[in-house]
Write an enzyme that holds these catalytic residues in place. Structure first.
Site, short mmCIF file in Angstrom:
data_model
loop_
_atom_site.label_atom_id
_atom_site.label_comp_id
_atom_site.label_asym_id
_atom_site.label_seq_id
_atom_site.Cartn_x
_atom_site.Cartn_y
_atom_site.Cartn_z
N TYR A 46 1.73 39.53 6.10
CA TYR A 46 2.77 38.55 5.74
C TYR A 46 2.73 38.19 4.26
CZ TYR A 46 4.62 37.64 10.39
OH TYR A 46 5.26 37.77 11.59
N HIS A 61 9.12 35.06 10.54
CA HIS A 61 8.44 33.91 11.13
C HIS A 61 9.24 33.30 12.28
CE1 HIS A 61 5.83 34.05 7.55
NE2 HIS A 61 4.98 33.39 8.29
#
Length: 262
Positions: A46, A61
Site C-alpha cells: 500500500y 481501501h
C-alpha cells in the site's frame, strides 16, 4: 545498488506483466522472518502504491470491493527455525511473489519499489535487488496447484445466538462453493461480463495454519496442493488475483506445480 527488471516471454494484461518475483538483499544476515508477517507485506504494497498513485491507493481501501492482487509469504533462499522456535532465520536473499490482473496496480507497486528500493520489514532492512516479470502458463485446467500463501475461506455461523465469522476448511462442501462464488465475482469485476460456471477443485493435500492477521485477529487458512478443472479464464482469475478471500492481506496465491518457482 542497481535494481533491474528482468522480463521473460510473458502473458500480459494490457501491456503490463501480471506476476513478479521480488528479490531483496538483506542488510544483516541472518535476518528474522516472523511467522505472522502478511500485514507487514500488505503495508509495503500500500505504501509503494500510494507513493506513485494516491488515488488508486485510496480506492483500494474500500472494504466493499475485491482488491484484485495477491502476494506470497515472505521466503528466503535458505532458512531455519530460530533456537527458541519463535520465528524463522533467513540467509542469503529474501524474496516474495506479487500478482495482479490489473495493470494500474502492477505499475504503481512495481514503480514504487523501483523509485524507493530500500525496504524495512519487521525491523529488518533490505534493498530490492531484482524485480523479475514471470511467464504465465497458457493452460490451467487440469493442472496441479500449490499454495504460495494459504487459502482463506469464511462464512457466517450462528454462535451463542449471534452470527459470527467462521473459517471453512476443505472437508466442508461450502469451502468449494464459496471459492467458486468468489472467483466468479472477481471475474465479473475484471471482465465486466457474465462469469463462467465450470469449476471443480480436488484437494490432494491440506495443512491448516492459524495466522494473526492483525493484533488479536486470527484466521485459519490452508496450505493446499490441489487440481482445478473448468473454464481456463475463470481459473486464470484465481492464478492472477488469488483463490479464496482476503487476497490483499496475504492469502490465496498459488503456483502451478512443476513450473520451478511459480
Amino acid at each position: 545498488m542497481c535494481v533491474y527488471i528482468r522480463a521473460t516471454m510473458n502473458k500480459k494484461v494490457g501491456d503490463v506483466h501480471v506476476r513478479f518475483a521480488i528479490r531483496l538483499l538483506p542488510k544483516n544476515e541472518p535476518f528474522k522472518i516472523p511467522f505472522n508477517h502478511q500485514h507487514k507485506l500488505q503495508g509495503l504494497v500500500y505504501r509503494r502504491i500510494q507513493s506513485v498513485n494516491p488515488n488508486l491507493s485510496l480506492s483500494l481501501h474500500n472494504p466493499k470491493v475485491p482488491k484484485l492482487f495477491t502476494y506470497s509469504l515472505f521466503m528466503a533462499e535458505k532458512r531455519e527455525l530460530a533456537e527458541d522456535k519463535s520465528h524463522l532465520l533467513g540467509y542469503r536473499r529474501g524474496f516474495f511473489y506479487f500478482s495482479t490482473p490489473i495493470a494500474e496496480i502492477a505499475e504503481a507497486f512495481i514503480g514504487g519499489l523501483l523509485q524507493k528500493p530500500e525496504v524495512e520489514l519487521w525491523g529488518e532492512k533490505f534493498t530490492v535487488e531484482e524485480v523479475q516479470a514471470l511467464a504465465e502458463p497458457q493452460k490451467l485446467s487440469g493442472r496441479k496447484f500449490v499454495t504460495l500463501s494459504p487459502i482463506a475461506v469464511t462464512t457466517k455461523r450462528v454462535q451463542f445466538g449471534k452470527p459470527r465469522s467462521y473459517d471453512l476448511g476443505p472437508n466442508e462442501p461450502e469451502f468449494y462453493e464459496r471459492i467458486k462464488e468468489n472467483l466468479r465475482e472477481k471475474y465479473a469485476r475484471i471482465h465486466g461480463d457474465r462469469p463462467p460456471e465450470e469449476f471443480e477443485m480436488k484437494v490432494l493435500n491440506a495443512k491448516p495454519k492459524r495466522f494473526e492477521v492483525k493484533p488479536g485477529i486470527f484466521q485459519i487458512a490452508w496450505h493446499l496442493v490441489f487440481r482445478a478443472y473448468g473454464d481456463d479464464e475463470l481459473l486464470r482469475v484465481g492464478y492472477q488475483a488469488g483463490f479464496g478471500e482476503k487476497n490483499s492481506i496475504g492469502f490465496g496465491m498459488v503456483k502451478v506445480d512443476g513450473r520451478g518457482r511459480t
